[in-house]
Design a protein around this motif. Structure first.
Motif, PDB file in Angstrom:
ATOM      1  N   GLY A 164     -11.294 -88.351   0.836  1.00 54.62           N
ATOM      2  CA  GLY A 164     -12.506 -87.833   0.208  1.00 54.62           C
ATOM      3  C   GLY A 164     -13.145 -86.729   1.044  1.00 54.62           C
ATOM      4  N   CYS A 165     -13.219 -86.917   2.355  1.00 57.94           N
ATOM      5  CA  CYS A 165     -13.780 -85.888   3.238  1.00 57.94           C
ATOM      6  C   CYS A 165     -12.979 -84.597   3.148  1.00 57.94           C
ATOM      7  N   PHE A 166     -11.661 -84.720   3.118  1.00 61.30           N
ATOM      8  CA  PHE A 166     -10.823 -83.528   3.040  1.00 61.30           C
ATOM      9  C   PHE A 166     -11.122 -82.730   1.772  1.00 61.30           C
ATOM     10  N   PHE A 167     -11.109 -83.386   0.621  1.00 64.89           N
ATOM     11  CA  PHE A 167     -11.293 -82.667  -0.636  1.00 64.89           C
ATOM     12  C   PHE A 167     -12.721 -82.141  -0.809  1.00 64.89           C
ATOM     13  N   ILE A 168     -13.713 -82.898  -0.372  1.00 67.44           N
ATOM     14  CA  ILE A 168     -15.099 -82.433  -0.492  1.00 67.44           C
ATOM     15  C   ILE A 168     -15.331 -81.220   0.394  1.00 67.44           C
ATOM     16  N   ILE A 169     -14.862 -81.267   1.618  1.00 70.22           N
ATOM     17  CA  ILE A 169     -15.106 -80.169   2.553  1.00 70.22           C
ATOM     18  C   ILE A 169     -14.208 -78.978   2.237  1.00 70.22           C
ATOM     19  N   ARG A 170     -13.048 -79.216   1.655  1.00 70.41           N
ATOM     20  CA  ARG A 170     -12.216 -78.093   1.214  1.00 70.41           C
ATOM     21  C   ARG A 170     -12.945 -77.291   0.137  1.00 70.41           C
ATOM     22  N   GLN A 171     -13.668 -77.989  -0.723  1.00 69.46           N
ATOM     23  CA  GLN A 171     -14.430 -77.319  -1.786  1.00 69.46           C
ATOM     24  C   GLN A 171     -15.637 -76.569  -1.218  1.00 69.46           C
ATOM     25  N   ASN A 172     -16.309 -77.156  -0.216  1.00 71.54           N
ATOM     26  CA  ASN A 172     -17.497 -76.554   0.379  1.00 71.54           C
ATOM     27  C   ASN A 172     -17.424 -76.717   1.902  1.00 71.54           C
ATOM     28  N   PRO A 173     -16.811 -75.751   2.612  1.00 71.20           N
ATOM     29  CA  PRO A 173     -16.614 -75.902   4.059  1.00 71.20           C
ATOM     30  C   PRO A 173     -17.906 -76.039   4.874  1.00 71.20           C
ATOM     31  N   LYS A 174     -19.033 -75.579   4.361  1.00 68.39           N
ATOM     32  CA  LYS A 174     -20.293 -75.689   5.104  1.00 68.39           C
ATOM     33  C   LYS A 174     -20.799 -77.124   5.177  1.00 68.39           C
ATOM     34  N   SER A 175     -20.266 -78.006   4.347  1.00 71.83           N
ATOM     35  CA  SER A 175     -20.731 -79.388   4.321  1.00 71.83           C
ATOM     36  C   SER A 175     -20.064 -80.254   5.381  1.00 71.83           C
ATOM     37  N   ILE A 176     -19.361 -79.647   6.309  1.00 71.17           N
ATOM     38  CA  ILE A 176     -18.669 -80.398   7.361  1.00 71.17           C
ATOM     39  C   ILE A 176     -19.653 -81.134   8.271  1.00 71.17           C
ATOM     40  N   TRP A 177     -20.910 -80.720   8.293  1.00 72.29           N
ATOM     41  CA  TRP A 177     -21.897 -81.315   9.189  1.00 72.29           C
ATOM     42  C   TRP A 177     -22.421 -82.651   8.698  1.00 72.29           C
ATOM     43  N   TYR A 178     -22.354 -82.922   7.396  1.00 73.99           N
ATOM     44  CA  TYR A 178     -22.965 -84.150   6.905  1.00 73.99           C
ATOM     45  C   TYR A 178     -22.049 -85.031   6.062  1.00 73.99           C
ATOM     46  N   VAL A 179     -20.972 -84.514   5.519  1.00 72.29           N
ATOM     47  CA  VAL A 179     -20.110 -85.325   4.663  1.00 72.29           C
ATOM     48  C   VAL A 179     -19.461 -86.487   5.417  1.00 72.29           C
ATOM     49  N   PRO A 180     -18.887 -86.292   6.616  1.00 72.54           N
ATOM     50  CA  PRO A 180     -18.319 -87.455   7.323  1.00 72.54           C
ATOM     51  C   PRO A 180     -19.370 -88.512   7.684  1.00 72.54           C
ATOM     52  N   LEU A 181     -20.590 -88.091   7.955  1.00 70.15           N
ATOM     53  CA  LEU A 181     -21.653 -89.055   8.265  1.00 70.15           C
ATOM     54  C   LEU A 181     -22.038 -89.880   7.046  1.00 70.15           C
ATOM     55  N   ILE A 182     -22.133 -89.226   5.888  1.00 72.64           N
ATOM     56  CA  ILE A 182     -22.494 -89.952   4.675  1.00 72.64           C
ATOM     57  C   ILE A 182     -21.368 -90.890   4.262  1.00 72.64           C
TER      58      ILE A 182
ATOM     59  N   GLU B 191     -19.264 -78.119  -9.214  1.00 71.92           N
ATOM     60  CA  GLU B 191     -20.688 -77.941  -9.476  1.00 71.92           C
ATOM     61  C   GLU B 191     -21.537 -79.065  -8.880  1.00 71.92           C
ATOM     62  N   VAL B 192     -20.912 -80.178  -8.534  1.00 72.98           N
ATOM     63  CA  VAL B 192     -21.631 -81.317  -7.978  1.00 72.98           C
ATOM     64  C   VAL B 192     -21.859 -81.071  -6.487  1.00 72.98           C
ATOM     65  N   PRO B 193     -23.066 -81.297  -5.969  1.00 72.60           N
ATOM     66  CA  PRO B 193     -23.322 -81.106  -4.534  1.00 72.60           C
ATOM     67  C   PRO B 193     -22.451 -82.008  -3.664  1.00 72.60           C
ATOM     68  N   SER B 194     -22.137 -81.526  -2.481  1.00 77.80           N
ATOM     69  CA  SER B 194     -21.258 -82.250  -1.573  1.00 77.80           C
ATOM     70  C   SER B 194     -21.850 -83.586  -1.125  1.00 77.80           C
ATOM     71  N   GLY B 195     -23.154 -83.653  -0.979  1.00 78.04           N
ATOM     72  CA  GLY B 195     -23.794 -84.903  -0.588  1.00 78.04           C
ATOM     73  C   GLY B 195     -23.618 -85.990  -1.638  1.00 78.04           C
ATOM     74  N   VAL B 196     -23.694 -85.606  -2.905  1.00 74.60           N
ATOM     75  CA  VAL B 196     -23.500 -86.569  -3.991  1.00 74.60           C
ATOM     76  C   VAL B 196     -22.047 -87.041  -4.009  1.00 74.60           C
ATOM     77  N   LEU B 197     -21.112 -86.121  -3.837  1.00 71.76           N
ATOM     78  CA  LEU B 197     -19.702 -86.503  -3.797  1.00 71.76           C
ATOM     79  C   LEU B 197     -19.405 -87.406  -2.599  1.00 71.76           C
ATOM     80  N   ALA B 198     -20.032 -87.138  -1.462  1.00 73.68           N
ATOM     81  CA  ALA B 198     -19.845 -87.992  -0.288  1.00 73.68           C
ATOM     82  C   ALA B 198     -20.404 -89.390  -0.539  1.00 73.68           C
ATOM     83  N   PHE B 199     -21.544 -89.471  -1.205  1.00 71.27           N
ATOM     84  CA  PHE B 199     -22.118 -90.778  -1.523  1.00 71.27           C
ATOM     85  C   PHE B 199     -21.237 -91.536  -2.508  1.00 71.27           C
ATOM     86  N   LEU B 200     -20.668 -90.829  -3.493  1.00 65.57           N
ATOM     87  CA  LEU B 200     -19.733 -91.465  -4.425  1.00 65.57           C
ATOM     88  C   LEU B 200     -18.478 -91.956  -3.703  1.00 65.57           C
TER      89      LEU B 200
END
Length: 123
Positions: A58-76, A12-21
């Protein structure tokens, strides 16, 4: 027919927040590991390798949960290292760019693998 899977609270947590964490946790672990290994000669390299592994995981698990977040999770997740490589004037002259850039590549590879696994799980 849709299967009833129990979703984790992290879904339920947005991918950007998980990437920042992930960024914050990896930074804290890097500073702690650097402080604990101060007497050793390869302190920065070992700390960067630990940081790279944490960020890639962290990138693997976050993007596995939400594949569309591949564009910004590695950058964050790599934001501090990207900013420090731009700001530091001698970054490319020292050998520290090798583990740092290797970590960027590792996080991108983990992100692509996570996206493929996440798309396969959604089907």
């Amino acid at each position: 027919m849709e299967t009833k899977r129990k979703k984790s609270f992290l879904s339920e947590v947005p991918s950007g927040v998980l990437a920042f964490l992930t960024l914050i946790i990896a930074t804290i672990v890097t500073f702690v590991s650097d402080a604990l290994m101060t007497p050793h000669s390869q302190t920065g390299t070992i700390s960067n390798i630990i940081n790279d592994i944490l960020i890639a995981t962290g990138c693997f698990f976050i993007i596995r949960q939400n594949p569309k977040s591949i564009w910004y999770v590695p950058l964050i997740c790599n934001a501090l290292l990207i900013i420090s490589s731009i700001v530091e004037p001698n970054f490319w002259r020292t050998l520290m760019w090798i583990p740092i850039c290797s970590g960027w590549v590792l996080s991108l590879i983990a992100s692509f693998i996570g996206a493929r696994v996440g798309r396969r799980l959604d089907k």
